[in-house]
Write a protein that holds these residues in place. Structure first.
Motif, PDB file in Angstrom:
ATOM      1  N   GLN A 193       2.357   9.592   9.903  1.00  0.00           N
ATOM      2  CA  GLN A 193       3.363   9.299   8.576  1.00  0.00           C
ATOM      3  C   GLN A 193       2.785   8.111   7.851  1.00  0.00           C
ATOM      4  OE1 GLN A 193       7.097   8.865  10.910  1.00  0.00           O
ATOM      5  NE2 GLN A 193       7.638  10.962  10.162  1.00  0.00           N
ATOM      6  N   LEU A 194       2.744   8.301   6.740  1.00  0.00           N
ATOM      7  CA  LEU A 194       2.307   7.271   5.824  1.00  0.00           C
ATOM      8  C   LEU A 194       3.548   6.964   4.923  1.00  0.00           C
ATOM      9  CD1 LEU A 194      -1.068   9.011   5.008  1.00  0.00           C
ATOM     10  CD2 LEU A 194      -0.504   7.187   6.359  1.00  0.00           C
ATOM     11  N   ALA A 195       3.618   5.805   4.241  1.00  0.00           N
ATOM     12  CA  ALA A 195       4.675   5.038   3.522  1.00  0.00           C
ATOM     13  C   ALA A 195       4.231   4.095   2.514  1.00  0.00           C
ATOM     14  CB  ALA A 195       5.802   4.598   4.482  1.00  0.00           C
ATOM     15  N   GLU A 196       3.838   4.453   1.169  1.00  0.00           N
ATOM     16  CA  GLU A 196       3.291   3.596   0.420  1.00  0.00           C
ATOM     17  C   GLU A 196       4.625   2.489  -0.192  1.00  0.00           C
ATOM     18  OE1 GLU A 196       1.582   7.508  -0.596  1.00  0.00           O
ATOM     19  OE2 GLU A 196       3.449   6.752  -0.027  1.00  0.00           O
ATOM     20  N   SER A 197       4.351   1.350  -0.708  1.00  0.00           N
ATOM     21  CA  SER A 197       5.095   0.384  -1.258  1.00  0.00           C
ATOM     22  C   SER A 197       4.151  -0.336  -2.053  1.00  0.00           C
ATOM     23  CB  SER A 197       5.790  -0.337  -0.282  1.00  0.00           C
ATOM     24  OG  SER A 197       4.753  -1.105   0.464  1.00  0.00           O
ATOM     25  N   GLY A 198       4.801  -1.249  -2.877  1.00  0.00           N
ATOM     26  CA  GLY A 198       4.179  -2.183  -3.623  1.00  0.00           C
ATOM     27  C   GLY A 198       3.787  -1.871  -5.315  1.00  0.00           C
ATOM     28  N   GLY A 199       4.445  -0.434  -5.699  1.00  0.00           N
ATOM     29  CA  GLY A 199       4.355   0.039  -6.865  1.00  0.00           C
ATOM     30  C   GLY A 199       5.225  -0.942  -7.962  1.00  0.00           C
ATOM     31  N   GLY A 200       5.020  -0.720  -9.220  1.00  0.00           N
ATOM     32  CA  GLY A 200       5.956  -1.322 -10.086  1.00  0.00           C
ATOM     33  C   GLY A 200       5.385  -1.360 -11.587  1.00  0.00           C
ATOM     34  N   LEU A 201       5.994  -2.322 -12.161  1.00  0.00           N
ATOM     35  CA  LEU A 201       5.812  -2.464 -13.718  1.00  0.00           C
ATOM     36  C   LEU A 201       5.057  -3.661 -13.905  1.00  0.00           C
ATOM     37  CD1 LEU A 201       5.756  -1.830 -17.071  1.00  0.00           C
ATOM     38  CD2 LEU A 201       7.983  -3.052 -16.801  1.00  0.00           C
ATOM     39  N   VAL A 202       3.527  -3.602 -14.484  1.00  0.00           N
ATOM     40  CA  VAL A 202       2.648  -4.648 -14.761  1.00  0.00           C
ATOM     41  C   VAL A 202       2.152  -4.759 -16.210  1.00  0.00           C
ATOM     42  CG1 VAL A 202       0.649  -3.706 -13.817  1.00  0.00           C
ATOM     43  CG2 VAL A 202       0.635  -6.044 -13.679  1.00  0.00           C
ATOM     44  N   GLN A 203       1.918  -5.840 -16.655  1.00  0.00           N
ATOM     45  CA  GLN A 203       1.417  -5.954 -17.973  1.00  0.00           C
ATOM     46  C   GLN A 203      -0.107  -5.658 -18.047  1.00  0.00           C
ATOM     47  OE1 GLN A 203       2.371  -9.723 -19.880  1.00  0.00           O
ATOM     48  NE2 GLN A 203       4.159  -8.731 -20.702  1.00  0.00           N
ATOM     49  N   ALA A 204      -0.731  -5.081 -19.161  1.00  0.00           N
ATOM     50  CA  ALA A 204      -2.250  -4.817 -19.195  1.00  0.00           C
ATOM     51  C   ALA A 204      -2.947  -5.943 -18.891  1.00  0.00           C
ATOM     52  CB  ALA A 204      -2.544  -4.337 -20.403  1.00  0.00           C
ATOM     53  N   GLY A 205      -3.967  -5.819 -18.075  1.00  0.00           N
ATOM     54  CA  GLY A 205      -4.545  -7.036 -17.636  1.00  0.00           C
ATOM     55  C   GLY A 205      -4.239  -7.648 -16.198  1.00  0.00           C
ATOM     56  N   GLY A 206      -2.825  -7.422 -15.899  1.00  0.00           N
ATOM     57  CA  GLY A 206      -2.316  -7.994 -14.657  1.00  0.00           C
ATOM     58  C   GLY A 206      -2.799  -7.341 -13.196  1.00  0.00           C
ATOM     59  N   SER A 207      -2.246  -7.688 -12.357  1.00  0.00           N
ATOM     60  CA  SER A 207      -2.703  -6.960 -10.981  1.00  0.00           C
ATOM     61  C   SER A 207      -1.481  -6.733 -10.092  1.00  0.00           C
ATOM     62  CB  SER A 207      -3.291  -8.437 -10.184  1.00  0.00           C
ATOM     63  OG  SER A 207      -4.479  -8.953 -10.803  1.00  0.00           O
ATOM     64  N   LEU A 208      -1.649  -5.886  -9.284  1.00  0.00           N
ATOM     65  CA  LEU A 208      -0.788  -5.321  -8.457  1.00  0.00           C
ATOM     66  C   LEU A 208      -1.598  -4.913  -7.012  1.00  0.00           C
ATOM     67  CD1 LEU A 208       2.236  -4.613  -8.919  1.00  0.00           C
ATOM     68  CD2 LEU A 208       1.576  -2.384  -9.375  1.00  0.00           C
ATOM     69  N   ARG A 209      -0.686  -5.269  -5.795  1.00  0.00           N
ATOM     70  CA  ARG A 209      -1.254  -4.650  -4.557  1.00  0.00           C
ATOM     71  C   ARG A 209      -0.224  -3.807  -4.015  1.00  0.00           C
ATOM     72  NH1 ARG A 209      -2.845  -7.906   1.099  1.00  0.00           N
ATOM     73  NH2 ARG A 209      -0.318  -7.798   1.178  1.00  0.00           N
ATOM     74  N   LEU A 210      -1.008  -2.440  -3.689  1.00  0.00           N
ATOM     75  CA  LEU A 210      -0.110  -1.157  -3.026  1.00  0.00           C
ATOM     76  C   LEU A 210      -0.752  -1.437  -1.494  1.00  0.00           C
ATOM     77  CD1 LEU A 210      -1.208   1.454  -5.640  1.00  0.00           C
ATOM     78  CD2 LEU A 210       0.692  -0.258  -5.844  1.00  0.00           C
ATOM     79  N   SER A 211       0.400  -1.199  -0.875  1.00  0.00           N
ATOM     80  CA  SER A 211       0.290  -1.019   0.567  1.00  0.00           C
ATOM     81  C   SER A 211       0.591   0.414   1.154  1.00  0.00           C
ATOM     82  CB  SER A 211       1.426  -2.019   1.440  1.00  0.00           C
ATOM     83  OG  SER A 211       1.057  -3.378   0.949  1.00  0.00           O
ATOM     84  N   CYS A 212      -0.014   0.605   2.375  1.00  0.00           N
ATOM     85  CA  CYS A 212       0.398   1.731   2.902  1.00  0.00           C
ATOM     86  C   CYS A 212       0.627   1.910   4.333  1.00  0.00           C
ATOM     87  CB  CYS A 212      -0.740   3.055   2.519  1.00  0.00           C
ATOM     88  SG  CYS A 212      -0.504   4.539   3.627  1.00  0.00           S
ATOM     89  N   ALA A 213       1.768   1.967   5.041  1.00  0.00           N
ATOM     90  CA  ALA A 213       2.128   1.843   6.464  1.00  0.00           C
ATOM     91  C   ALA A 213       1.724   2.798   6.787  1.00  0.00           C
ATOM     92  CB  ALA A 213       3.417   0.933   6.756  1.00  0.00           C
ATOM     93  N   ALA A 214       1.117   3.019   8.136  1.00  0.00           N
ATOM     94  CA  ALA A 214       0.607   4.306   8.871  1.00  0.00           C
ATOM     95  C   ALA A 214       1.421   4.096  10.261  1.00  0.00           C
ATOM     96  CB  ALA A 214      -0.659   4.528   8.839  1.00  0.00           C
ATOM     97  N   SER A 215       1.962   5.083  10.603  1.00  0.00           N
ATOM     98  CA  SER A 215       2.418   5.308  11.972  1.00  0.00           C
ATOM     99  C   SER A 215       1.998   6.792  12.686  1.00  0.00           C
ATOM    100  CB  SER A 215       3.836   5.327  12.082  1.00  0.00           C
ATOM    101  OG  SER A 215       4.481   6.388  11.337  1.00  0.00           O
ATOM    102  N   GLY A 216       1.824   6.722  13.897  1.00  0.00           N
ATOM    103  CA  GLY A 216       1.305   8.043  14.539  1.00  0.00           C
ATOM    104  C   GLY A 216      -0.036   8.246  14.362  1.00  0.00           C
ATOM    105  N   GLY A 217      -0.798   8.938  15.197  1.00  0.00           N
ATOM    106  CA  GLY A 217      -2.148   9.152  14.989  1.00  0.00           C
ATOM    107  C   GLY A 217      -3.028   7.783  15.512  1.00  0.00           C
ATOM    108  N   THR A 218      -4.369   7.668  15.166  1.00  0.00           N
ATOM    109  CA  THR A 218      -5.172   6.632  15.488  1.00  0.00           C
ATOM    110  C   THR A 218      -5.573   6.094  14.208  1.00  0.00           C
ATOM    111  OG1 THR A 218      -5.840   7.777  17.593  1.00  0.00           O
ATOM    112  CG2 THR A 218      -6.949   5.614  16.928  1.00  0.00           C
ATOM    113  N   PHE A 219      -4.773   5.144  13.562  1.00  0.00           N
ATOM    114  CA  PHE A 219      -5.350   4.605  12.333  1.00  0.00           C
ATOM    115  C   PHE A 219      -6.477   3.953  12.298  1.00  0.00           C
ATOM    116  CE2 PHE A 219      -4.303   3.088   8.274  1.00  0.00           C
ATOM    117  CZ  PHE A 219      -4.770   1.816   7.967  1.00  0.00           C
TER     118      PHE A 219
END
Length: 125
Positions: free
Chosen positions: A3-29
């Motif tokens: 199971q995978l769950a992303e987070s961290g999206g949103g609105l950012v101005q051009a030239g700006g930065s953003l960090r996305l995360s993806c939490a994993a469960s199950g399997g052998t990450f």
């Protein structure tokens, strides 16, 4: 079952930065190659970046080179995508995905067996 769950999206101005995360469960990450894909309105899902589970080799699409960095923290079962110098063309739903293959970096949606629900990224001009 992975199971995978992303987070961290949103609105950012051009030239700006953003960090996305993806939490994993199950399997052998730690031994699973992982990738980030994105899908803009009216377009097909496209490859952004990938990282191998064993050895941590990375691969980027041309538009991401020099601006995006994919990384992983195996102790936290988490995948990241650091986005810098965002442009309106980066607007899309971003998905993390687990490769079907241990050693092959996923570059096409068909290479992936598990997907998160996606997180929206919008870059304003």
């Amino acid at each position: 079952q992975v199971q995978l769950a992303e987070s961290g999206g949103g609105l950012v101005q051009a030239g700006g930065s953003l960090r996305l995360s993806c939490a994993a469960s199950g399997g052998t990450f730690s031994s699973t190659s992982m990738g980030w894909f994105r899908q803009a309105p009216g377009k097909e899902r496209e490859f952004v970046a990938a990282v191998r589970g064993i050895g941590s080799a990375t691969l980027y699409t041309d538009s991401a080179k020099g601006r995006f960095t994919i990384s992983r923290d195996n102790a936290k079962n988490t995948l990241y995508l650091q986005m810098k110098n965002g442009s309106p063309e980066d607007r899309a739903v971003y998905y993390c995905a687990a490769s079907r293959y241990t050693m092959r970096l996923p570059q096409r949606p068909g290479d992936c067996g598990y997907w998160g629900q996606g997180t929206q990224v919008t870059v304003s001009s």
